[in-house]
Design a protein around this motif. Structure first.
Motif, PDB file in Angstrom:
ATOM      1  N   SER A 210      33.108  59.939 -27.735  1.00 51.78           N
ATOM      2  CA  SER A 210      34.410  60.486 -28.130  1.00 51.78           C
ATOM      3  C   SER A 210      35.317  60.798 -26.942  1.00 51.78           C
ATOM      4  CB  SER A 210      34.224  61.748 -28.982  1.00 51.78           C
ATOM      5  OG  SER A 210      33.635  62.795 -28.216  1.00 51.78           O
ATOM      6  N   THR A 211      34.736  61.152 -25.797  1.00 56.26           N
ATOM      7  CA  THR A 211      35.574  61.558 -24.650  1.00 56.26           C
ATOM      8  C   THR A 211      35.121  60.936 -23.329  1.00 56.26           C
ATOM      9  OG1 THR A 211      34.220  63.554 -24.376  1.00 56.26           O
ATOM     10  CG2 THR A 211      36.217  63.767 -25.704  1.00 56.26           C
ATOM     11  N   TYR A 212      34.389  59.840 -23.381  1.00 55.41           N
ATOM     12  CA  TYR A 212      33.824  59.301 -22.144  1.00 55.41           C
ATOM     13  C   TYR A 212      34.862  58.927 -21.078  1.00 55.41           C
ATOM     14  CZ  TYR A 212      30.904  56.921 -18.832  1.00 55.41           C
ATOM     15  OH  TYR A 212      30.270  56.572 -17.665  1.00 55.41           O
ATOM     16  N   PRO A 213      36.000  58.316 -21.419  1.00 51.61           N
ATOM     17  CA  PRO A 213      36.981  57.988 -20.379  1.00 51.61           C
ATOM     18  C   PRO A 213      37.408  59.214 -19.552  1.00 51.61           C
ATOM     19  CG  PRO A 213      37.531  56.842 -22.394  1.00 51.61           C
ATOM     20  CD  PRO A 213      36.416  57.790 -22.737  1.00 51.61           C
ATOM     21  N   VAL A 214      37.459  60.378 -20.204  1.00 49.48           N
ATOM     22  CA  VAL A 214      37.832  61.605 -19.496  1.00 49.48           C
ATOM     23  C   VAL A 214      36.741  61.984 -18.494  1.00 49.48           C
ATOM     24  CG1 VAL A 214      38.578  64.011 -19.755  1.00 49.48           C
ATOM     25  CG2 VAL A 214      39.057  62.365 -21.563  1.00 49.48           C
ATOM     26  N   ASP A 215      35.488  61.677 -18.829  1.00 46.78           N
ATOM     27  CA  ASP A 215      34.385  61.978 -17.912  1.00 46.78           C
ATOM     28  C   ASP A 215      34.487  61.153 -16.637  1.00 46.78           C
ATOM     29  OD1 ASP A 215      31.733  63.305 -17.409  1.00 46.78           O
ATOM     30  OD2 ASP A 215      31.068  61.223 -17.373  1.00 46.78           O
ATOM     31  N   VAL A 216      34.926  59.915 -16.779  1.00 48.53           N
ATOM     32  CA  VAL A 216      35.121  59.048 -15.599  1.00 48.53           C
ATOM     33  C   VAL A 216      36.165  59.670 -14.680  1.00 48.53           C
ATOM     34  CG1 VAL A 216      35.849  56.774 -14.787  1.00 48.53           C
ATOM     35  CG2 VAL A 216      34.458  56.961 -16.855  1.00 48.53           C
ATOM     36  N   ILE A 217      37.266  60.121 -15.261  1.00 50.82           N
ATOM     37  CA  ILE A 217      38.333  60.750 -14.483  1.00 50.82           C
ATOM     38  C   ILE A 217      37.832  62.026 -13.818  1.00 50.82           C
ATOM     39  CG2 ILE A 217      40.640  61.788 -14.610  1.00 50.82           C
ATOM     40  CD1 ILE A 217      40.481  58.692 -14.975  1.00 50.82           C
ATOM     41  N   LYS A 218      37.076  62.831 -14.553  1.00 53.08           N
ATOM     42  CA  LYS A 218      36.532  64.079 -14.003  1.00 53.08           C
ATOM     43  C   LYS A 218      35.635  63.796 -12.803  1.00 53.08           C
ATOM     44  CE  LYS A 218      32.759  65.622 -15.201  1.00 53.08           C
ATOM     45  NZ  LYS A 218      32.071  65.835 -13.902  1.00 53.08           N
ATOM     46  N   SER A 219      34.759  62.806 -12.928  1.00 56.39           N
ATOM     47  CA  SER A 219      33.856  62.458 -11.822  1.00 56.39           C
ATOM     48  C   SER A 219      34.634  62.010 -10.602  1.00 56.39           C
ATOM     49  CB  SER A 219      32.886  61.358 -12.257  1.00 56.39           C
ATOM     50  OG  SER A 219      32.013  61.816 -13.271  1.00 56.39           O
ATOM     51  N   ARG A 220      35.680  61.223 -10.820  1.00 56.39           N
ATOM     52  CA  ARG A 220      36.483  60.725  -9.709  1.00 56.39           C
ATOM     53  C   ARG A 220      37.244  61.853  -9.007  1.00 56.39           C
ATOM     54  NH1 ARG A 220      38.524  54.660 -10.037  1.00 56.39           N
ATOM     55  NH2 ARG A 220      36.485  53.752 -10.399  1.00 56.39           N
ATOM     56  N   LEU A 221      37.725  62.791  -9.784  1.00 56.02           N
ATOM     57  CA  LEU A 221      38.443  63.924  -9.201  1.00 56.02           C
ATOM     58  C   LEU A 221      37.499  64.829  -8.406  1.00 56.02           C
ATOM     59  CD1 LEU A 221      40.806  64.885 -12.165  1.00 56.02           C
ATOM     60  CD2 LEU A 221      41.505  63.934  -9.957  1.00 56.02           C
ATOM     61  N   GLN A 222      36.292  65.045  -8.946  1.00 57.92           N
ATOM     62  CA  GLN A 222      35.334  65.910  -8.261  1.00 57.92           C
ATOM     63  C   GLN A 222      34.735  65.236  -7.028  1.00 57.92           C
ATOM     64  OE1 GLN A 222      32.585  67.140 -11.413  1.00 57.92           O
ATOM     65  NE2 GLN A 222      33.759  69.017 -11.694  1.00 57.92           N
ATOM     66  N   ALA A 223      34.691  63.912  -7.033  1.00 58.39           N
ATOM     67  CA  ALA A 223      34.173  63.174  -5.876  1.00 58.39           C
ATOM     68  C   ALA A 223      35.253  62.913  -4.837  1.00 58.39           C
ATOM     69  CB  ALA A 223      33.575  61.843  -6.334  1.00 58.39           C
ATOM     70  N   ASP A 224      36.502  63.128  -5.231  1.00 52.59           N
ATOM     71  CA  ASP A 224      37.622  62.846  -4.332  1.00 52.59           C
ATOM     72  C   ASP A 224      37.559  63.726  -3.081  1.00 52.59           C
ATOM     73  OD1 ASP A 224      39.921  61.448  -3.689  1.00 52.59           O
ATOM     74  OD2 ASP A 224      41.245  62.992  -4.511  1.00 52.59           O
ATOM     75  N   GLY A 225      37.696  63.102  -1.942  1.00 51.41           N
ATOM     76  CA  GLY A 225      37.666  63.844  -0.688  1.00 51.41           C
ATOM     77  C   GLY A 225      36.310  63.918  -0.034  1.00 51.41           C
ATOM     78  N   VAL A 226      35.277  63.341  -0.661  1.00 46.70           N
ATOM     79  CA  VAL A 226      33.922  63.376  -0.095  1.00 46.70           C
ATOM     80  C   VAL A 226      33.879  62.678   1.259  1.00 46.70           C
ATOM     81  CG1 VAL A 226      31.563  62.515  -0.391  1.00 46.70           C
ATOM     82  CG2 VAL A 226      32.715  63.611  -2.291  1.00 46.70           C
ATOM     83  N   GLY A 227      34.554  61.552   1.381  1.00 46.14           N
ATOM     84  CA  GLY A 227      34.567  60.822   2.645  1.00 46.14           C
ATOM     85  C   GLY A 227      35.659  61.271   3.602  1.00 46.14           C
ATOM     86  N   GLY A 228      36.318  62.381   3.260  1.00 46.59           N
ATOM     87  CA  GLY A 228      37.396  62.899   4.100  1.00 46.59           C
ATOM     88  C   GLY A 228      38.764  62.386   3.715  1.00 46.59           C
TER      89      GLY A 228
END
Length: 275
Positions: free
Chosen positions: A184-202
């Motif tokens: 029901s909401t999987y596309p939002v999970d992809v966005i959430k993961s990308r936002l939370q991973a953003d900035g990991v490599g600086g």
């Protein structure tokens, strides 16, 4: 998480099973358990909160209707975001640490708690709540469908306490509820993961949810919103089957005639057909 956030120009994994094989080969079997600390710390509280809020909200609404099941589940999903968001942030950062390395050459975080402490020191409360809005958008309707599906499935299958096949029915109902809630909401999970991973490599790529959606779609097309879906569904069925069946069987035992007589005198509560 690995599949959801990997670079489309230089992908590390071709799919779920290739990702699984690569992690074991490159990082050993322990690589599959990176970030396990935060779910171990948080899931107990999350499940207690979710089932407690859902049950009390349903009682407050009065009637056990499909709409009220959805609303009660949605309320539970919204409230548990307070714990879920920081927990998943730490899990995501830990899972991405040392990608492809058998032994970590540089270790930014010792464990999930250390990860949250370092993020807090660097970015404050806003940092440890990164992805809160996307988590809220994902969890609120997702848990509504979660409890609604379980209620409909248990009623349809006739999950009564005296039924000799009640456990398999509960397991199947719980597993299907997990799959429906994720779909029901999987596309939002992809966005959430990308936002939370953003900035990991600086390097920070996204300015927010809409910017992440726009850039992800522009670079990778609509398929980006289904990244990692197979592995998520493979996990969702057994996890939610076990969760719902355990909770329901425990409640059946606690509400049983003998148990009620032992605990306190008074009228016997009839066993409901659903949770």
């Amino acid at each position: 998480v690995r599949l959801q956030v990997q670079n489309v120009e230089k992908p590390l994994y071709r799919g779920t099973f290739h990702c699984f094989q690569s992690i074991i080969k490159q990082e050993s079997a322990f690589g599959l358990y990176k970030g396990i600390g935060s779910p171990m710390m948080g899931l107990t509280f999350i499940n207690a909160l979710v089932f407690g809020v859902q049950g009390n909200t349903l009682r407050a609404l009065g009637k056990d209707t499909p709409l009220n099941q959805f609303l009660a589940g949605s309320a539970a999903g919204a409230i548990q975001c307070i714990i879920c968001c920081p927990m998943e942030l730490a899990k995501t950062r830990m899972q991405l640490q040392g990608t492809g390395e058998y032994k970590l050459k540089t270790k930014n975080y010792k464990n999930s708690l250390d990860c949250l402490i370092k993020i807090y020191r660097k970015e404050g409360l806003r940092g440890i709540n990164r992805g809160m809005v996307s988590t809220f958008i994902r969890e609120t309707p997702s848990f509504g469908f979660y409890f609604l599906t379980y209620d409909c499935m248990t009623r349809y299958l006739g999950c009564e306490a005296e039924d000799s096949y009640v456990i398999p029915k509960l397991l199947f109902s719980g597993g299907m509820s997990g799959i429906v809630s994720w779909l029901s909401t999987y596309p939002v999970d992809v966005i959430k993961s990308r936002l939370q991973a953003d900035g990991v490599g600086g390097i920070t790529q996204y300015n927010g949810i809409l910017d992440c959606v726009r850039k992800s779609y522009h670079e990778e097309g609509w398929r980006v919103f289904t990244r990692g879906l197979t592995s998520t569904l493979l996990r969702a069925f057994p996890v939610n089957a076990a969760t719902f069946a355990t909770v329901t069987v425990f409640l059946m035992y606690m509400r049983s005639d003998n148990n009620l007589r032992e605990c306190e005198p008074g009228p016997v509560i009839q066993q409901p057909s659903s949770l």
